[in-house]
Write a protein that holds these residues in place. Structure first.
Motif, PDB file in Angstrom:
ATOM      1  N   PHE A 163       0.829  -1.188   0.000  1.00 34.16           N
ATOM      2  CA  PHE A 163       0.000   0.000   0.000  1.00 34.16           C
ATOM      3  C   PHE A 163       0.868   1.246   0.000  1.00 34.16           C
ATOM      4  CE2 PHE A 163      -2.472  -3.267   2.249  1.00 34.16           C
ATOM      5  CZ  PHE A 163      -3.586  -3.315   1.425  1.00 34.16           C
ATOM      6  N   LYS A 164       0.594   2.119  -0.928  1.00 38.87           N
ATOM      7  CA  LYS A 164       1.288   3.387  -0.954  1.00 38.87           C
ATOM      8  C   LYS A 164       0.697   4.255   0.147  1.00 38.87           C
ATOM      9  CE  LYS A 164       2.638   7.080  -3.985  1.00 38.87           C
ATOM     10  NZ  LYS A 164       2.588   7.651  -5.325  1.00 38.87           N
ATOM     11  N   ARG A 165       1.521   4.994   0.842  1.00 37.14           N
ATOM     12  CA  ARG A 165       1.058   5.816   1.962  1.00 37.14           C
ATOM     13  C   ARG A 165       1.102   7.284   1.603  1.00 37.14           C
ATOM     14  NH1 ARG A 165       0.041   3.397   6.824  1.00 37.14           N
ATOM     15  NH2 ARG A 165       0.656   1.239   6.856  1.00 37.14           N
ATOM     16  N   THR A 166       0.267   8.041   2.291  1.00 34.92           N
ATOM     17  CA  THR A 166       0.261   9.486   2.173  1.00 34.92           C
ATOM     18  C   THR A 166      -0.021  10.053   3.560  1.00 34.92           C
ATOM     19  OG1 THR A 166      -0.609  11.350   0.914  1.00 34.92           O
ATOM     20  CG2 THR A 166      -2.193   9.685   1.587  1.00 34.92           C
ATOM     21  N   THR A 167       0.045  11.336   3.698  1.00 39.27           N
ATOM     22  CA  THR A 167      -0.193  11.942   5.003  1.00 39.27           C
ATOM     23  C   THR A 167      -1.386  12.882   4.929  1.00 39.27           C
ATOM     24  OG1 THR A 167       1.297  13.777   4.531  1.00 39.27           O
ATOM     25  CG2 THR A 167       2.234  11.862   5.659  1.00 39.27           C
ATOM     26  N   MET A 168      -1.926  13.178   6.108  1.00 37.29           N
ATOM     27  CA  MET A 168      -3.020  14.134   6.238  1.00 37.29           C
ATOM     28  C   MET A 168      -2.760  14.942   7.494  1.00 37.29           C
ATOM     29  SD  MET A 168      -7.056  13.407   6.699  1.00 37.29           S
ATOM     30  CE  MET A 168      -7.430  13.919   8.363  1.00 37.29           C
ATOM     31  N   ALA A 169      -2.863  16.234   7.389  1.00 40.81           N
ATOM     32  CA  ALA A 169      -2.637  17.091   8.552  1.00 40.81           C
ATOM     33  C   ALA A 169      -3.936  17.241   9.338  1.00 40.81           C
ATOM     34  CB  ALA A 169      -2.140  18.462   8.102  1.00 40.81           C
ATOM     35  N   ILE A 170      -3.837  17.135  10.653  1.00 42.27           N
ATOM     36  CA  ILE A 170      -4.971  17.411  11.527  1.00 42.27           C
ATOM     37  C   ILE A 170      -4.498  18.393  12.599  1.00 42.27           C
ATOM     38  CG2 ILE A 170      -6.065  15.167  11.125  1.00 42.27           C
ATOM     39  CD1 ILE A 170      -5.140  14.357  13.948  1.00 42.27           C
ATOM     40  N   THR A 171      -5.444  19.083  13.200  1.00 39.36           N
ATOM     41  CA  THR A 171      -5.073  20.042  14.239  1.00 39.36           C
ATOM     42  C   THR A 171      -4.591  19.303  15.481  1.00 39.36           C
ATOM     43  OG1 THR A 171      -7.297  20.107  15.182  1.00 39.36           O
ATOM     44  CG2 THR A 171      -6.799  21.698  13.420  1.00 39.36           C
ATOM     45  N   ALA A 172      -3.832  20.002  16.286  1.00 40.38           N
ATOM     46  CA  ALA A 172      -3.335  19.418  17.537  1.00 40.38           C
ATOM     47  C   ALA A 172      -4.495  19.011  18.437  1.00 40.38           C
ATOM     48  CB  ALA A 172      -2.412  20.409  18.250  1.00 40.38           C
ATOM     49  N   GLU A 173      -5.553  19.826  18.446  1.00 38.67           N
ATOM     50  CA  GLU A 173      -6.716  19.519  19.277  1.00 38.67           C
ATOM     51  C   GLU A 173      -7.366  18.202  18.872  1.00 38.67           C
ATOM     52  OE1 GLU A 173      -6.322  22.548  17.716  1.00 38.67           O
ATOM     53  OE2 GLU A 173      -5.763  23.725  19.483  1.00 38.67           O
ATOM     54  N   ARG A 174      -7.474  17.973  17.563  1.00 40.88           N
ATOM     55  CA  ARG A 174      -8.058  16.713  17.090  1.00 40.88           C
ATOM     56  C   ARG A 174      -7.160  15.528  17.442  1.00 40.88           C
ATOM     57  NH1 ARG A 174     -10.558  18.362  11.227  1.00 40.88           N
ATOM     58  NH2 ARG A 174     -12.514  19.175  12.062  1.00 40.88           N
ATOM     59  N   LYS A 175      -5.861  15.723  17.315  1.00 50.25           N
ATOM     60  CA  LYS A 175      -4.946  14.632  17.650  1.00 50.25           C
ATOM     61  C   LYS A 175      -5.048  14.291  19.135  1.00 50.25           C
ATOM     62  CE  LYS A 175      -0.246  12.990  17.599  1.00 50.25           C
ATOM     63  NZ  LYS A 175       1.113  13.363  17.856  1.00 50.25           N
ATOM     64  N   ILE A 176      -5.110  15.303  19.975  1.00 48.41           N
ATOM     65  CA  ILE A 176      -5.245  15.064  21.422  1.00 48.41           C
ATOM     66  C   ILE A 176      -6.545  14.321  21.708  1.00 48.41           C
ATOM     67  CG2 ILE A 176      -5.625  16.235  23.637  1.00 48.41           C
ATOM     68  CD1 ILE A 176      -3.610  18.396  22.614  1.00 48.41           C
ATOM     69  N   LYS A 177      -7.620  14.742  21.044  1.00 42.64           N
ATOM     70  CA  LYS A 177      -8.912  14.079  21.226  1.00 42.64           C
ATOM     71  C   LYS A 177      -8.809  12.599  20.856  1.00 42.64           C
ATOM     72  CE  LYS A 177     -13.730  14.488  19.705  1.00 42.64           C
ATOM     73  NZ  LYS A 177     -14.669  15.265  18.886  1.00 42.64           N
ATOM     74  N   MET A 178      -8.167  12.317  19.721  1.00 44.10           N
ATOM     75  CA  MET A 178      -8.015  10.930  19.284  1.00 44.10           C
ATOM     76  C   MET A 178      -7.097  10.148  20.217  1.00 44.10           C
ATOM     77  SD  MET A 178     -10.129  10.912  16.878  1.00 44.10           S
ATOM     78  CE  MET A 178      -9.944   9.188  16.563  1.00 44.10           C
ATOM     79  N   GLU A 179      -6.038  10.778  20.713  1.00 42.56           N
ATOM     80  CA  GLU A 179      -5.142  10.105  21.658  1.00 42.56           C
ATOM     81  C   GLU A 179      -5.870   9.734  22.935  1.00 42.56           C
ATOM     82  OE1 GLU A 179      -1.991  13.005  21.848  1.00 42.56           O
ATOM     83  OE2 GLU A 179      -0.732  11.864  20.451  1.00 42.56           O
ATOM     84  N   ARG A 180      -6.714  10.635  23.426  1.00 42.92           N
ATOM     85  CA  ARG A 180      -7.494  10.340  24.646  1.00 42.92           C
ATOM     86  C   ARG A 180      -8.446   9.171  24.416  1.00 42.92           C
ATOM     87  NH1 ARG A 180      -8.484  16.632  26.178  1.00 42.92           N
ATOM     88  NH2 ARG A 180      -6.480  16.953  27.196  1.00 42.92           N
ATOM     89  N   LEU A 181      -9.090   9.175  23.248  1.00 41.04           N
ATOM     90  CA  LEU A 181      -9.966   8.050  22.922  1.00 41.04           C
ATOM     91  C   LEU A 181      -9.177   6.748  22.840  1.00 41.04           C
ATOM     92  CD1 LEU A 181     -12.212   9.737  20.188  1.00 41.04           C
ATOM     93  CD2 LEU A 181     -12.954   8.966  22.456  1.00 41.04           C
ATOM     94  N   ALA A 182      -7.985   6.811  22.265  1.00 43.22           N
ATOM     95  CA  ALA A 182      -7.144   5.615  22.153  1.00 43.22           C
ATOM     96  C   ALA A 182      -6.717   5.112  23.523  1.00 43.22           C
ATOM     97  CB  ALA A 182      -5.922   5.913  21.286  1.00 43.22           C
TER      98      ALA A 182
END
Length: 102
Positions: free
Chosen positions: A4-23
């Motif tokens: 699988f070829k990979r690519t990146t997507m930028a998200i805000t720090a707030e969204r990343k923190i939200k996802m980390e907390r959920l994880a």
């Protein structure tokens, strides 16, 4: 060769923190490590069609609201013009009849 070829997507720090907390919460509940990227990938794989339907529905609703808003103000402007014309007509008539003498 990668499958699988990979690519990146930028998200805000707030969204990343939200996802980390959920994880973190999911990891504790599952008793195993779950990365925030695993959750994002799962969301994309399993809920992208539902999310797309929601986005389309929201965009249609926003467009309809904007159209209704524009119609309201167009109608309001026409009403104000008629009111203004009536006031001016009454003023001119009163002026003609001598009601505004000094």
């Amino acid at each position: 060769m990668a499958l699988f070829k990979r690519t990146t997507m930028a998200i805000t720090a707030e969204r990343k923190i939200k996802m980390e907390r959920l994880a973190i919460d999911a990891s504790q509940e599952a008793g195993t490590s779950i990365a925030w990227t695993d959750i994002v990938n799962y969301l994309i794989d399993n809920y992208a069609k539902d999310a797309t339907k929601d986005v389309v529905s929201n965009k249609r609703r926003e467009a309809l609201e904007a159209e209704n808003h524009a119609r309201y103000y167009e109608g309001h402007a026409e009403t104000e013009k008629r009111r203004h014309d009536l006031v001016n007509k009454a003023y001119e008539e009163n002026k003609k009849n001598g009601l505004y003498k000094k």
